[in-house]
Motif scaffolding. Structure first.
Motif, PDB file in Angstrom:
ATOM      1  N   VAL A  53       0.844  -1.188  -0.012  1.00  0.00           N
ATOM      2  CA  VAL A  53       0.013   0.049   0.084  1.00  0.00           C
ATOM      3  C   VAL A  53       0.785   1.210  -0.057  1.00  0.00           C
ATOM      4  CG1 VAL A  53      -1.711   1.174   1.389  1.00  0.00           C
ATOM      5  CG2 VAL A  53      -1.805  -1.173   1.178  1.00  0.00           C
ATOM      6  N   GLU A  54       1.695   1.327   0.930  1.00  0.00           N
ATOM      7  CA  GLU A  54       2.420   2.648   1.080  1.00  0.00           C
ATOM      8  C   GLU A  54       3.807   2.218   1.569  1.00  0.00           C
ATOM      9  OE1 GLU A  54       2.802   6.624   1.101  1.00  0.00           O
ATOM     10  OE2 GLU A  54       0.901   5.572   0.697  1.00  0.00           O
ATOM     11  N   ARG A  55       4.913   1.973   0.294  1.00  0.00           N
ATOM     12  CA  ARG A  55       6.025   1.411   0.340  1.00  0.00           C
ATOM     13  C   ARG A  55       7.008   2.094   1.220  1.00  0.00           C
ATOM     14  NH1 ARG A  55       8.254  -2.974  -3.201  1.00  0.00           N
ATOM     15  NH2 ARG A  55       6.068  -3.587  -3.188  1.00  0.00           N
ATOM     16  N   PRO A  56       7.226   3.562   1.208  1.00  0.00           N
ATOM     17  CA  PRO A  56       8.178   4.196   1.966  1.00  0.00           C
ATOM     18  C   PRO A  56       7.859   4.134   3.396  1.00  0.00           C
ATOM     19  CG  PRO A  56       7.340   5.583   0.168  1.00  0.00           C
ATOM     20  CD  PRO A  56       6.476   4.308   0.222  1.00  0.00           C
ATOM     21  N   VAL A  57       6.561   4.256   3.777  1.00  0.00           N
ATOM     22  CA  VAL A  57       6.266   4.026   5.278  1.00  0.00           C
ATOM     23  C   VAL A  57       6.635   2.607   5.777  1.00  0.00           C
ATOM     24  CG1 VAL A  57       4.353   4.215   6.949  1.00  0.00           C
ATOM     25  CG2 VAL A  57       4.388   5.835   4.944  1.00  0.00           C
ATOM     26  N   ALA A  58       6.339   1.638   4.805  1.00  0.00           N
ATOM     27  CA  ALA A  58       6.644   0.399   5.461  1.00  0.00           C
ATOM     28  C   ALA A  58       8.197   0.000   5.403  1.00  0.00           C
ATOM     29  CB  ALA A  58       6.126  -0.830   4.188  1.00  0.00           C
ATOM     30  N   ILE A  59       8.767   0.687   4.661  1.00  0.00           N
ATOM     31  CA  ILE A  59      10.248   0.492   4.765  1.00  0.00           C
ATOM     32  C   ILE A  59      10.782   1.051   6.001  1.00  0.00           C
ATOM     33  CG2 ILE A  59      12.655   1.335   3.852  1.00  0.00           C
ATOM     34  CD1 ILE A  59      11.275   0.738   1.129  1.00  0.00           C
ATOM     35  N   VAL A  60      10.083   2.362   6.501  1.00  0.00           N
ATOM     36  CA  VAL A  60      10.501   3.056   7.636  1.00  0.00           C
ATOM     37  C   VAL A  60      10.286   2.037   8.889  1.00  0.00           C
ATOM     38  CG1 VAL A  60       9.842   4.977   9.194  1.00  0.00           C
ATOM     39  CG2 VAL A  60      10.338   5.621   6.961  1.00  0.00           C
ATOM     40  N   THR A  61       8.735   1.449   8.884  1.00  0.00           N
ATOM     41  CA  THR A  61       8.558   0.642   9.964  1.00  0.00           C
ATOM     42  C   THR A  61       9.494  -0.703   9.946  1.00  0.00           C
ATOM     43  OG1 THR A  61       7.061  -0.527   8.731  1.00  0.00           O
ATOM     44  CG2 THR A  61       6.427   1.497   9.996  1.00  0.00           C
ATOM     45  N   LEU A  62      10.215  -1.103   8.717  1.00  0.00           N
ATOM     46  CA  LEU A  62      10.970  -2.430   8.747  1.00  0.00           C
ATOM     47  C   LEU A  62      12.229  -1.935   9.278  1.00  0.00           C
ATOM     48  CD1 LEU A  62      11.475  -5.278   7.698  1.00  0.00           C
ATOM     49  CD2 LEU A  62      12.445  -3.827   5.753  1.00  0.00           C
ATOM     50  N   VAL A  63      12.745  -0.800   8.922  1.00  0.00           N
ATOM     51  CA  VAL A  63      14.111  -0.461   9.751  1.00  0.00           C
ATOM     52  C   VAL A  63      13.833  -0.023  11.271  1.00  0.00           C
ATOM     53  CG1 VAL A  63      15.924   1.434   9.756  1.00  0.00           C
ATOM     54  CG2 VAL A  63      15.032   0.735   7.589  1.00  0.00           C
ATOM     55  N   LEU A  64      12.804   0.476  11.564  1.00  0.00           N
ATOM     56  CA  LEU A  64      12.467   0.554  12.937  1.00  0.00           C
ATOM     57  C   LEU A  64      12.353  -0.765  13.886  1.00  0.00           C
ATOM     58  CD1 LEU A  64      11.824   2.292  15.254  1.00  0.00           C
ATOM     59  CD2 LEU A  64       9.394   2.125  14.647  1.00  0.00           C
ATOM     60  N   GLY A  65      11.588  -1.691  13.071  1.00  0.00           N
ATOM     61  CA  GLY A  65      11.633  -3.227  13.513  1.00  0.00           C
ATOM     62  C   GLY A  65      12.791  -3.967  13.714  1.00  0.00           C
ATOM     63  N   ALA A  66      13.877  -3.558  12.448  1.00  0.00           N
ATOM     64  CA  ALA A  66      15.144  -4.064  12.729  1.00  0.00           C
ATOM     65  C   ALA A  66      16.124  -3.679  13.677  1.00  0.00           C
ATOM     66  CB  ALA A  66      15.932  -4.073  11.402  1.00  0.00           C
ATOM     67  N   LEU A  67      15.994  -2.110  14.012  1.00  0.00           N
ATOM     68  CA  LEU A  67      16.951  -1.631  14.872  1.00  0.00           C
ATOM     69  C   LEU A  67      16.454  -1.625  16.347  1.00  0.00           C
ATOM     70  CD1 LEU A  67      18.096   1.579  13.084  1.00  0.00           C
ATOM     71  CD2 LEU A  67      19.209  -0.642  13.369  1.00  0.00           C
ATOM     72  N   LEU A  68      15.169  -1.859  16.705  1.00  0.00           N
ATOM     73  CA  LEU A  68      14.588  -1.857  18.021  1.00  0.00           C
ATOM     74  C   LEU A  68      15.023  -2.990  18.679  1.00  0.00           C
ATOM     75  CD1 LEU A  68      12.954   0.451  19.050  1.00  0.00           C
ATOM     76  CD2 LEU A  68      10.922  -0.862  18.851  1.00  0.00           C
ATOM     77  N   PRO A  69      15.271  -4.157  18.465  1.00  0.00           N
ATOM     78  CA  PRO A  69      15.821  -5.001  19.479  1.00  0.00           C
ATOM     79  C   PRO A  69      17.330  -4.651  20.154  1.00  0.00           C
ATOM     80  CG  PRO A  69      15.169  -6.047  17.430  1.00  0.00           C
ATOM     81  CD  PRO A  69      14.809  -4.753  17.240  1.00  0.00           C
ATOM     82  N   TYR A  70      17.909  -4.092  19.220  1.00  0.00           N
ATOM     83  CA  TYR A  70      19.433  -3.492  19.908  1.00  0.00           C
ATOM     84  C   TYR A  70      19.138  -2.575  20.856  1.00  0.00           C
ATOM     85  CZ  TYR A  70      23.771  -1.254  20.071  1.00  0.00           C
ATOM     86  OH  TYR A  70      25.071  -0.658  20.686  1.00  0.00           O
ATOM     87  N   VAL A  71      18.377  -1.770  20.431  1.00  0.00           N
ATOM     88  CA  VAL A  71      18.073  -0.333  21.357  1.00  0.00           C
ATOM     89  C   VAL A  71      17.464  -0.965  22.510  1.00  0.00           C
ATOM     90  CG1 VAL A  71      16.747   1.836  21.585  1.00  0.00           C
ATOM     91  CG2 VAL A  71      17.872   1.153  19.358  1.00  0.00           C
TER      92      VAL A  71
END
Length: 119
Positions: A50-68
């Protein structure tokens, strides 16, 4: 009447929080961070077509959040420098000097200049 003791006096405001409370707080921060990560991964799956740029941002957030989340969850039990000192030293009273030997009120100390002139 006050009890006079030679023991140490501690401030309660400078006391650290208990270990159980600290662990509970760190677990709470970790669970909140992982909940946000789960939400971001679900949003990535929903928004991918649906909204690829927002999906990419949430994907990056989901990838970095475990470390944080792990870094924030492990932060704690270090010495906090902003708290006041937990130890209040007992005030010391200055000792009185010895009385002059000759019975006079004159001081026997030398002048600051170091000269040895007779008086």
């Amino acid at each position: 009447m006050r009890k006079q003791s030679g023991g140490q006096v501690f401030r309660i405001t400078g006391a650290r929080q208990g270990l159980a409370e600290d662990v509970r707080g760190r677990q709470r921060r970790y669970v909140i961070s992982m909940s946000i990560r789960t939400l971001s991964v679900v949003l990535t799956a929903v928004l991918w077509n649906v909204e690829r740029p927002v999906a990419i941002v949430t994907l990056v957030l989901g990838a970095l959040l475990p470390y944080v989340a792990v870094v924030f969850a492990n932060a704690g039990r270090e010495n906090v420098t902003s708290l006041p000192s937990t130890f209040i030293p007992t005030p010391t009273r200055p000792a009185l000097g010895a009385a002059p030997m000759g019975g006079t009120a004159e001081s026997t100390t030398e002048p600051a200049g170091g000269s040895h002139e007779p008086r």
